[in-house]
Design an enzyme around this catalytic site. Structure first.
Site, PDB file in Angstrom:
ATOM      1  CG  ASP A 118      -1.930   1.011   1.321  1.00  0.00           C
ATOM      2  OD1 ASP A 118      -1.859   1.957   0.542  1.00  0.00           O
ATOM      3  OD2 ASP A 118      -2.820   0.939   2.198  1.00  0.00           O
ATOM      4  CE  LYS A 141       3.577   5.039   6.140  1.00  0.00           C
ATOM      5  NZ  LYS A 141       2.571   5.390   7.134  1.00  0.00           N
ATOM      6  CB  THR A 142       4.588  -3.190   5.549  1.00  0.00           C
ATOM      7  OG1 THR A 142       3.513  -2.488   6.158  1.00  0.00           O
ATOM      8  CG2 THR A 142       4.759  -4.534   6.237  1.00  0.00           C
ATOM      9  CG  PHE A 160      -9.428  -2.425   3.249  1.00  0.00           C
ATOM     10  CD1 PHE A 160      -8.160  -2.241   3.794  1.00  0.00           C
ATOM     11  CD2 PHE A 160     -10.183  -3.496   3.681  1.00  0.00           C
ATOM     12  CE1 PHE A 160      -7.660  -3.112   4.741  1.00  0.00           C
ATOM     13  CE2 PHE A 160      -9.690  -4.377   4.646  1.00  0.00           C
ATOM     14  CZ  PHE A 160      -8.429  -4.183   5.173  1.00  0.00           C
ATOM     15  CG  ASP A 204      -6.762  -9.569   8.108  1.00  0.00           C
ATOM     16  OD1 ASP A 204      -5.850  -9.042   7.451  1.00  0.00           O
ATOM     17  OD2 ASP A 204      -6.975  -9.301   9.307  1.00  0.00           O
TER      18      ASP A 204
HETATM   19  P1  5GP Z   1       1.845  -0.542   3.740  1.00  0.00           P
HETATM   20  O1  5GP Z   1       2.879  -0.568   4.808  1.00  0.00           O
HETATM   21  O2  5GP Z   1       2.419  -0.824   2.359  1.00  0.00           O
HETATM   22  O3  5GP Z   1       1.032   0.715   3.752  1.00  0.00           O
HETATM   23  O4  5GP Z   1       0.792  -1.641   4.086  1.00  0.00           O
HETATM   24  C1  5GP Z   1       1.059  -2.956   3.818  1.00  0.00           C
HETATM   25  C2  5GP Z   1       0.292  -3.865   4.748  1.00  0.00           C
HETATM   26  O5  5GP Z   1      -0.981  -3.335   5.097  1.00  0.00           O
HETATM   27  C3  5GP Z   1       0.014  -5.137   4.040  1.00  0.00           C
HETATM   28  O6  5GP Z   1       1.041  -6.058   4.300  1.00  0.00           O
HETATM   29  C4  5GP Z   1      -1.322  -5.550   4.588  1.00  0.00           C
HETATM   30  O7  5GP Z   1      -1.140  -6.276   5.760  1.00  0.00           O
HETATM   31  C5  5GP Z   1      -2.002  -4.273   4.937  1.00  0.00           C
HETATM   32  N1  5GP Z   1      -2.902  -3.796   3.873  1.00  0.00           N
HETATM   33  C6  5GP Z   1      -2.721  -2.724   3.071  1.00  0.00           C
HETATM   34  N2  5GP Z   1      -3.739  -2.563   2.227  1.00  0.00           N
HETATM   35  C7  5GP Z   1      -4.610  -3.565   2.483  1.00  0.00           C
HETATM   36  C8  5GP Z   1      -5.869  -3.938   1.915  1.00  0.00           C
HETATM   37  O8  5GP Z   1      -6.421  -3.343   0.980  1.00  0.00           O
HETATM   38  N3  5GP Z   1      -6.463  -5.035   2.449  1.00  0.00           N
HETATM   39  C9  5GP Z   1      -5.924  -5.741   3.471  1.00  0.00           C
HETATM   40  N4  5GP Z   1      -6.608  -6.790   3.908  1.00  0.00           N
HETATM   41  N5  5GP Z   1      -4.734  -5.407   4.035  1.00  0.00           N
HETATM   42  C10 5GP Z   1      -4.086  -4.340   3.535  1.00  0.00           C
END
Ligand code: 5GP
Length: 217
Positions: free
Chosen positions: A137, A140-141, A186, A193
């Site tokens: 997304d 960051k993760t 989302f 989940d």
């Molecule tokens: P980021 O750090 O890239 O913003 O978020 C990544 C993490 O957020 C993903 O590994 C996931 O766990 C969660 N995430 C982000 N977007 C979604 C989404 O649309 N649906 C779900 N179920 N989890 C998401």
């Protein structure tokens, strides 16, 4: 046409009516649409397996599966690579490891990312690592995980992500292998989940307002 973005799903993509497909009865009323049907996910994953094989074939790799959301994609991608291994003169020796990351509450990202099982990453030292993530997304993760993995000095790091969201501040680091680029919605299903629900849904779907209410914490 560039392929690094994967299958690009446009902003006005309405998805399919859930009634056109099958899904568990307990989610009836909770789904707005089937966004990516299971069969399409599998077909795209089959091609990603071939791309990975073309790039990394004849090397040994350590697959690092990011739990929980990545487990279905990881197992299907690994399965497709195994099929190629059996029928080709090139083969990719794989071992699989797991790490668990958690950052979401309801449908919102939270600033603190919990990392579980990170102690055992010393197995990655000197190895070719393929990180398998379900969704990127903000990025960051993935950024945090990459920094962590790099500290163990692997020989090579590649990332496969099933979904990449088109967001305003596009991720600093994007996967090397992308299944689909999706609008900023989302999504759930295929192990993704909403508060632990909807992982038992094979399609990637968008929830209805009723669904969000019903499973809200
Ligand atoms: P980021 O750090 O890239 O913003 O978020 C990544 C993490 O957020 C993903 O590994 C996931 O766990 C969660 N995430 C982000 N977007 C979604 C989404 O649309 N649906 C779900 N179920 N989890 C998401």
């Amino acid at each position: 046409t560039p392929t690094h973005r994967g299958v690009v799903i446009p902003d006005d993509w309405p998805g399919y009516s859930p009634d056109l497909f099958t899904y568990p009865e307990h989610y009836s009323g909770a789904l707005d649409c089937v966004y990516i049907p299971h069969g399409v996910i599998m077909d795209r994953t089959e091609r990603l397996a071939r791309d990975i094989m073309d790039d990394l074939g004849d090397h040994d790799i350590v697959v690092l599966c990011v739990l929980k959301g990545g487990h279905q994609f990881c197992s299907d991608l690994v399965e497709h690579i195994q099929v190629l291994n059996r029928s080709s003169s090139k083969s990719l020796l794989m071992t699989v490891d797991f790490i668990r990351l958690k950052s979401y509450l309801n449908d919102r990202s939270t600033p603190d990312i919990q990392m579980i099982g990170a102690e055992s990453l010393s197995v990655l030292t000197g190895k070719n690592v393929l990180i398998i993530e379900a969704i990127v997304d903000t990025g960051k993760t993935l950024q945090k995980l990459l920094t962590h993995v790099q500290a163990f000095k692997p020989k090579l790091i590649k990332v496969a992500g099933l979904l990449v969201k088109r967001v305003p501040n596009q991720a600093v680091c994007l996967p090397d292998y992308v299944g689909f680029e999706i609008p900023n919605h989302f999504v759930v299903g295929y192990a993704l989940d909403y508060n632990e629900f909807f992982r038992d849904l094979n399609h990637i779907c968008v929830m209805s307002e009723d669904g969000k209410q019903k499973y809200r914490l």
